[in-house]
Design a protein around this motif. Sequence first.
Motif, PDB file in Angstrom:
ATOM      1  N   MET A   1      52.843  35.248  40.270  1.00  0.00           N
ATOM      2  CA  MET A   1      52.136  36.468  39.891  1.00  0.00           C
ATOM      3  C   MET A   1      50.856  36.110  39.148  1.00  0.00           C
ATOM      4  SD  MET A   1      51.929  39.838  39.541  1.00  0.00           S
ATOM      5  CE  MET A   1      53.572  40.477  39.890  1.00  0.00           C
ATOM      6  N   ILE A   2      49.754  36.724  39.577  1.00  0.00           N
ATOM      7  CA  ILE A   2      48.462  36.541  38.922  1.00  0.00           C
ATOM      8  C   ILE A   2      48.108  37.829  38.201  1.00  0.00           C
ATOM      9  CG2 ILE A   2      45.989  36.188  39.293  1.00  0.00           C
ATOM     10  CD1 ILE A   2      46.745  34.414  41.688  1.00  0.00           C
ATOM     11  N   VAL A   3      47.773  37.718  36.923  1.00  0.00           N
ATOM     12  CA  VAL A   3      47.360  38.864  36.124  1.00  0.00           C
ATOM     13  C   VAL A   3      45.835  38.903  36.096  1.00  0.00           C
ATOM     14  CG1 VAL A   3      47.374  39.909  33.834  1.00  0.00           C
ATOM     15  CG2 VAL A   3      49.446  38.809  34.717  1.00  0.00           C
ATOM     16  N   VAL A   4      45.273  40.073  36.374  1.00  0.00           N
ATOM     17  CA  VAL A   4      43.816  40.237  36.416  1.00  0.00           C
ATOM     18  C   VAL A   4      43.394  41.261  35.371  1.00  0.00           C
ATOM     19  CG1 VAL A   4      41.832  40.939  37.806  1.00  0.00           C
ATOM     20  CG2 VAL A   4      43.708  39.652  38.857  1.00  0.00           C
ATOM     21  N   THR A   5      42.629  40.822  34.371  1.00  0.00           N
ATOM     22  CA  THR A   5      42.037  41.770  33.428  1.00  0.00           C
ATOM     23  C   THR A   5      40.708  42.261  34.003  1.00  0.00           C
ATOM     24  OG1 THR A   5      40.813  40.088  32.160  1.00  0.00           O
ATOM     25  CG2 THR A   5      43.086  40.546  31.478  1.00  0.00           C
ATOM     26  N   GLY A   6      40.234  43.388  33.482  1.00  0.00           N
ATOM     27  CA  GLY A   6      39.002  43.964  34.029  1.00  0.00           C
ATOM     28  C   GLY A   6      39.163  44.312  35.494  1.00  0.00           C
ATOM     29  N   ALA A   7      40.366  44.772  35.867  1.00  0.00           N
ATOM     30  CA  ALA A   7      40.713  44.913  37.280  1.00  0.00           C
ATOM     31  C   ALA A   7      39.960  46.005  38.009  1.00  0.00           C
ATOM     32  CB  ALA A   7      42.221  45.154  37.416  1.00  0.00           C
ATOM     33  N   THR A   8      39.330  46.924  37.290  1.00  0.00           N
ATOM     34  CA  THR A   8      38.547  47.963  37.965  1.00  0.00           C
ATOM     35  C   THR A   8      37.050  47.705  37.859  1.00  0.00           C
ATOM     36  OG1 THR A   8      38.600  49.345  35.968  1.00  0.00           O
ATOM     37  CG2 THR A   8      40.331  49.713  37.613  1.00  0.00           C
ATOM     38  N   GLY A   9      36.666  46.576  37.269  1.00  0.00           N
ATOM     39  CA  GLY A   9      35.261  46.209  37.200  1.00  0.00           C
ATOM     40  C   GLY A   9      34.782  45.620  38.506  1.00  0.00           C
ATOM     41  N   ASN A  10      33.511  45.265  38.561  1.00  0.00           N
ATOM     42  CA  ASN A  10      32.933  44.765  39.813  1.00  0.00           C
ATOM     43  C   ASN A  10      33.636  43.511  40.315  1.00  0.00           C
ATOM     44  OD1 ASN A  10      30.806  46.720  40.097  1.00  0.00           O
ATOM     45  ND2 ASN A  10      29.747  45.720  38.410  1.00  0.00           N
ATOM     46  N   VAL A  11      33.783  42.515  39.455  1.00  0.00           N
ATOM     47  CA  VAL A  11      34.426  41.268  39.872  1.00  0.00           C
ATOM     48  C   VAL A  11      35.933  41.440  39.961  1.00  0.00           C
ATOM     49  CG1 VAL A  11      34.795  38.839  39.305  1.00  0.00           C
ATOM     50  CG2 VAL A  11      32.565  39.887  38.882  1.00  0.00           C
ATOM     51  N   GLY A  12      36.511  42.099  38.957  1.00  0.00           N
ATOM     52  CA  GLY A  12      37.963  42.257  38.938  1.00  0.00           C
ATOM     53  C   GLY A  12      38.494  43.001  40.149  1.00  0.00           C
TER      54      GLY A  12
END
Length: 282
Positions: A1-12
């Motif tokens: 499992m990979i956790v992504v912060t800023g997931a609704t931003g451009n890069v995320g």
Amino acid sequence: MIVVTGATGNVGSALVSQLAADRVPVRALTRDPARAQLPDGVEVARFAGPGEPAAMAALFEGATALFLHLAAGGEDTPALLAAARDGGVKHVVVLSSIIVDHDEAAEHPIHVVHSELERHVRESGLGWTALRPGAFCTNSLQWAPQVRAGDTVRGPFGEAMTAPVHEADIAAVAAVALRDPAGHTGAVYSLTGPEGITTREQIHAVGRAVGRELRFEEIAPDEVPAEMFPHVPPEMLPTLLKSIGDSVGTEAEVTTAVADVTGRPARTFARWAEDHVDDFRA
């Protein structure tokens, strides 16, 4: 499992979409899950800070890797990284800035905050990879209101030169490092687009993408309103304008890191404009 912060931003959001397309389990963290609009199959979780220790710990259950955005931790970055480590995360890919490459800019506010972010990551006890992108192609979305309103775009420094990088390329490099931590531990990747391009040329490229002939009208820096650069805190605008002005008449800093890591060339600004046509149309 990979956790992504800023997931609704451009890069995320680009990273979440790429991982989901490859059927990689991903947990997307956002402060407002109801508005996330992320791909089906993605686990979306409400971002919790150190003030909610139990909720924060739950964010990293079953996770092995973390994509860290500056805005996620802020002053609480050490606590966030400790929670990730305690939850089983072994590797963190941190989104930094290419300005950290330049010691002569050590007093610049952007250098300061990203250097501190990288320091926290290095001291976390986790394996790490640092991504240092230069100018983002998405910065040009600041011109979208003017493009939607007419055929003239007004702004400073038409001949300012950068090599802006597509957010999908930053995400692609992140995805490689997150999926193959052993091959990228301790690596620092300075990311740019494949070629230099002026502000004026960017506007013309947007015009070609939307099927119109746009004209760039240069204005003096002291005439620039804060709302022209909505992604920049007003107190930092003078520093940013000086940086932009300093790039006039220079060669753009271009790296091959995107191609080196992903195996394919970085996307051009023209490609980015085509990918974002809807953002510039009324």
